[in-house]
Design a protein around this motif. Sequence first.
Motif, mmCIF file in Angstrom:
data_model
loop_
_atom_site.group_PDB
_atom_site.id
_atom_site.type_symbol
_atom_site.label_atom_id
_atom_site.label_comp_id
_atom_site.label_asym_id
_atom_site.label_seq_id
_atom_site.Cartn_x
_atom_site.Cartn_y
_atom_site.Cartn_z
ATOM 1 N N GLY A 88 0.784 -1.227 0.000
ATOM 2 C CA GLY A 88 0.000 0.000 0.000
ATOM 3 C C GLY A 88 0.814 1.274 0.000
ATOM 4 O O GLY A 88 0.295 2.349 -0.294
ATOM 5 N N ALA A 89 2.107 1.184 0.297
ATOM 6 C CA ALA A 89 2.953 2.375 0.340
ATOM 7 C C ALA A 89 3.631 2.667 -1.002
ATOM 8 O O ALA A 89 4.288 3.689 -1.139
ATOM 9 C CB ALA A 89 4.014 2.206 1.426
ATOM 10 N N ARG A 90 3.477 1.774 -1.980
ATOM 11 C CA ARG A 90 4.144 1.968 -3.272
ATOM 12 C C ARG A 90 3.089 2.037 -4.379
ATOM 13 O O ARG A 90 2.395 1.070 -4.660
ATOM 14 C CB ARG A 90 5.097 0.819 -3.547
ATOM 15 N N ALA A 91 3.002 3.183 -5.025
ATOM 16 C CA ALA A 91 2.011 3.380 -6.078
ATOM 17 C C ALA A 91 2.351 2.570 -7.323
ATOM 18 O O ALA A 91 3.524 2.327 -7.622
ATOM 19 C CB ALA A 91 1.912 4.862 -6.437
ATOM 20 N N LEU A 92 1.341 2.181 -8.049
ATOM 21 C CA LEU A 92 1.520 1.449 -9.300
ATOM 22 C C LEU A 92 2.361 2.262 -10.286
ATOM 23 O O LEU A 92 3.251 1.724 -10.942
ATOM 24 C CB LEU A 92 0.151 1.114 -9.908
ATOM 25 N N GLY A 93 2.103 3.560 -10.389
ATOM 26 C CA GLY A 93 2.878 4.405 -11.296
ATOM 27 C C GLY A 93 4.357 4.414 -10.956
ATOM 28 O O GLY A 93 5.208 4.430 -11.845
ATOM 29 N N VAL A 94 4.679 4.384 -9.683
ATOM 30 C CA VAL A 94 6.079 4.325 -9.238
ATOM 31 C C VAL A 94 6.696 3.003 -9.683
ATOM 32 O O VAL A 94 7.798 2.965 -10.237
ATOM 33 C CB VAL A 94 6.185 4.503 -7.711
ATOM 34 N N ASP A 137 0.575 -0.980 -4.752
ATOM 35 C CA ASP A 137 -0.784 -0.844 -4.241
ATOM 36 C C ASP A 137 -1.754 -1.491 -5.232
ATOM 37 O O ASP A 137 -2.156 -0.872 -6.218
ATOM 38 C CB ASP A 137 -1.124 0.633 -4.029
ATOM 39 N N CYS A 138 -2.107 -2.724 -4.982
ATOM 40 C CA CYS A 138 -2.964 -3.489 -5.892
ATOM 41 C C CYS A 138 -4.408 -2.977 -5.921
ATOM 42 O O CYS A 138 -5.171 -3.352 -6.812
ATOM 43 C CB CYS A 138 -2.939 -4.976 -5.525
ATOM 44 N N ARG A 139 -4.762 -2.118 -4.988
ATOM 45 C CA ARG A 139 -6.098 -1.514 -5.053
ATOM 46 C C ARG A 139 -6.253 -0.734 -6.355
ATOM 47 O O ARG A 139 -7.346 -0.644 -6.907
ATOM 48 C CB ARG A 139 -6.327 -0.599 -3.848
ATOM 49 N N GLU A 140 -5.140 -0.204 -6.853
ATOM 50 C CA GLU A 140 -5.197 0.570 -8.091
ATOM 51 C C GLU A 140 -5.649 -0.292 -9.264
ATOM 52 O O GLU A 140 -6.327 0.203 -10.176
ATOM 53 C CB GLU A 140 -3.846 1.210 -8.373
ATOM 54 N N LEU A 156 -2.326 7.284 -11.536
ATOM 55 C CA LEU A 156 -1.326 6.475 -12.224
ATOM 56 C C LEU A 156 -0.335 7.369 -12.972
ATOM 57 O O LEU A 156 0.878 7.228 -12.824
ATOM 58 C CB LEU A 156 -2.022 5.516 -13.188
ATOM 59 N N ALA A 157 -0.841 8.295 -13.760
ATOM 60 C CA ALA A 157 0.022 9.196 -14.541
ATOM 61 C C ALA A 157 0.864 10.079 -13.635
ATOM 62 O O ALA A 157 2.069 10.257 -13.871
ATOM 63 C CB ALA A 157 -0.823 10.042 -15.482
ATOM 64 N N ASP A 158 0.263 10.626 -12.596
ATOM 65 C CA ASP A 158 0.985 11.511 -11.678
ATOM 66 C C ASP A 158 2.178 10.795 -11.059
ATOM 67 O O ASP A 158 3.305 11.305 -11.087
ATOM 68 C CB ASP A 158 0.029 12.018 -10.597
ATOM 69 N N GLN A 159 1.944 9.620 -10.527
ATOM 70 C CA GLN A 159 3.028 8.878 -9.876
ATOM 71 C C GLN A 159 4.085 8.423 -10.880
ATOM 72 O O GLN A 159 5.283 8.480 -10.601
ATOM 73 C CB GLN A 159 2.464 7.672 -9.112
#
Length: 174
Positions: A88-94, A137-140, A156-159
């Motif tokens: 949850g602390a790591r965004a998909l975009g990252v 973060d698999c919620r994405e 997604l794009a922002d990260q």
Amino acid sequence: MQPEPGFPEQVNAAIPRLAGALARLDPGDLARLRRMDPEGPGEAAFWQLVTELDLPCTPARWLFPVRLMALLTPRGDPRAGKRPAHDGARALGVALAEAGFSETRLLRLMERAPETRAEALERMVRFLAARGSGEFDCRELFWLLHGTGPAPLRRLADQYFRTLARTQPKGEAA
């Protein structure tokens, strides 16, 4: 169709539990979930997860997210202490930017309507799994498949682009 009150929160709470349950599955069940046809009836392991975790909303909405998360879950013996795919602390975009996912492929994914996004999401997930970058973060994933409006795509794009900007030398194109 309007979701019932609390629906997003229930889904968001279910994803980490689902990731943990997938990491504890035996290799055979996990392999069957990876091959599961999201248009089909679902594997026995899928239905066990649905009932065990009391997943919110209709089970049909979980078929593809479960398949994607199974693809991200490390292979091997569950007693070996496999880490769940959800972080949850790591965004998909990252995760995508750090793994070297193509900007062009990301933009193509973002152009798709939610109902046509599944195939592109699966290719993206397979890309991350192959590079060992499957913890995010698999919620994405759920919201990219089933969300309404541009918010999941904007996040997604922002990260992704913020991560690229931090990791690329000044003046270098993406």
